[in-house]
Scaffold this active site. Sequence first.
Site, short mmCIF file in Angstrom:
data_model
loop_
_atom_site.label_atom_id
_atom_site.label_comp_id
_atom_site.label_asym_id
_atom_site.label_seq_id
_atom_site.Cartn_x
_atom_site.Cartn_y
_atom_site.Cartn_z
N HIS A 1 0.79 -1.08 0.05
CA HIS A 1 -0.08 -0.07 0.04
C HIS A 1 0.89 1.17 0.05
O HIS A 1 0.33 2.28 0.54
CB HIS A 1 -1.02 0.19 1.35
N SER B 1 15.28 20.42 -17.97
CA SER B 1 14.43 21.01 -18.56
C SER B 1 14.47 22.23 -19.04
O SER B 1 15.63 22.85 -19.01
CB SER B 1 13.61 21.52 -17.00
N LYS C 1 16.75 20.70 -12.89
CA LYS C 1 16.10 19.62 -13.25
C LYS C 1 16.97 18.46 -14.07
O LYS C 1 17.75 18.89 -14.85
CB LYS C 1 14.86 19.77 -14.07
N GLU D 1 10.03 7.01 -17.55
CA GLU D 1 8.71 7.75 -17.93
C GLU D 1 8.27 7.31 -19.17
O GLU D 1 7.07 7.00 -19.60
CB GLU D 1 8.87 8.93 -17.84
#
Length: 464
Positions: free
Chosen positions: A163, A284, A290, A297
Amino acid sequence: MTAQLSKKGEAWSARFSEPVSDLVKRYTASVFFDKRMADADIQGSLAHAEMLSHQGIISADDYAAIQRGMAQIQSEIASGQFEWLLDLEDVHLNIEKRLTELVGDAGKRLHTGRSRNDQVATDIRLYLRSAIDDIAGLLRDLRLALLDLAEQHADTILPGFTHMQVAQPITFGHHMLAYVEMFNRDAERMADCRKRVNRLPLGAAALAGTTFPIDRERVARTLGFDDVCRNSLDAVSDRDFAIEFCAAAALVMTHISRMSEELVIWMSPRVGFIDIADRFCTGSSIMPQKKNPDVPELARGKTGRVNGHLIGLLTLMKGQPLAYNKDNQEDKEPLFDTVDTLTDTLRIFADMARGITVKPDAMRAAALQGYATATDLADYLVKKGLPFRDAHEAVAHAVRACEQRGCDLTDLSLDELRAFSGLIDADVFGVLTLEGSVAARNHIGGTAPAQVRAAIAHVRNLLG
Ligand code: ARG
């Protein structure tokens, strides 16, 4: 010119009174995507021609001419000189037309006892068989990379989650081995699917077989097929082998996607369990600080399109009456894209696994939060004679007290611990450590470092 080989700018054959429009020509053509099966098409044609000649259906001279022509076509394709024509609809007619240009009547005899329906089904199977073999190699390489990572971190402890809440301490090696197991099953599925891919449709002709005295088993042997398809209608029409492959591919991608999700979470500065080498990340355009885990992804995202292809092919098949229908031309783009996406993803993942830096300190710090050894304390009480449900309750009280005081179970003194159960003795501190917790789960499939090492050896042995 024969009917099969007339250009679509002209009518198909004497049967037709007008040519198709440019739009219809473009709509019905497949050459710009099915030309990737050219090698398979040539292999299949050569095996067919060899059999025709062996059976005395065409002459040995015709077969020799076909071989010569096909060798020339192969080199034209390899050097980029081959001219693919939309007018000739697909890979099959393009190659056959060129063959006839090169060798004359022998080229026109190649299609004896054959139809594009059994030809295309054969080509797809040959193409897919070789794609599956590549994928098997890539799955192996990915597992080898993960096994190395697991071995380096057989003793590294991190929290295991259920969980997404801290559950119990586990070893990082064990966590990597969970994915190795998934990819083991994926490799099994691919190998199993290959058995059903590797059967020969050729000989089914358009749908009913042919009147020529062909030898299908001979062609199957030449092309390395394990068997021939046993029903001509089924052979030219079903694409279940491609659907099965896409289902297996969707599962591989699903496993990759789950792993990607974890890599993304682990690389977040809030978690900081791993770093991924710069060559797999991007920056970025606006935020100079970044470093984004683009590769995992994208892999997670590409899983969606592979799943989509599976559904696409199932839907393509479901309404088709026997036997061949042109609908089946639509099987290729989803299949090819599945092969490309899976192949690239596996290749990049094996590379990336070798570019993962594990941060044991951050993992350890996280495992020390969240009372990860509470189950160990309960098990300890059970071993001292307390029924499990009572032990569970006693430890719940202890955790609650720790939470109120903002401390860990190991911060409590022996006397404080004894307030929750008189069965607790000084030996309790051994079971409350992270090392004690993982080492105690020492059975096949457990997280103990010794078991992780045994499991690694087992899979290495499997991979040969
Ligand atoms: N390009 C076609 C396909 O991919 C080849 C088979 C054509 N057969 C036919 N009867 N029109 O399915």
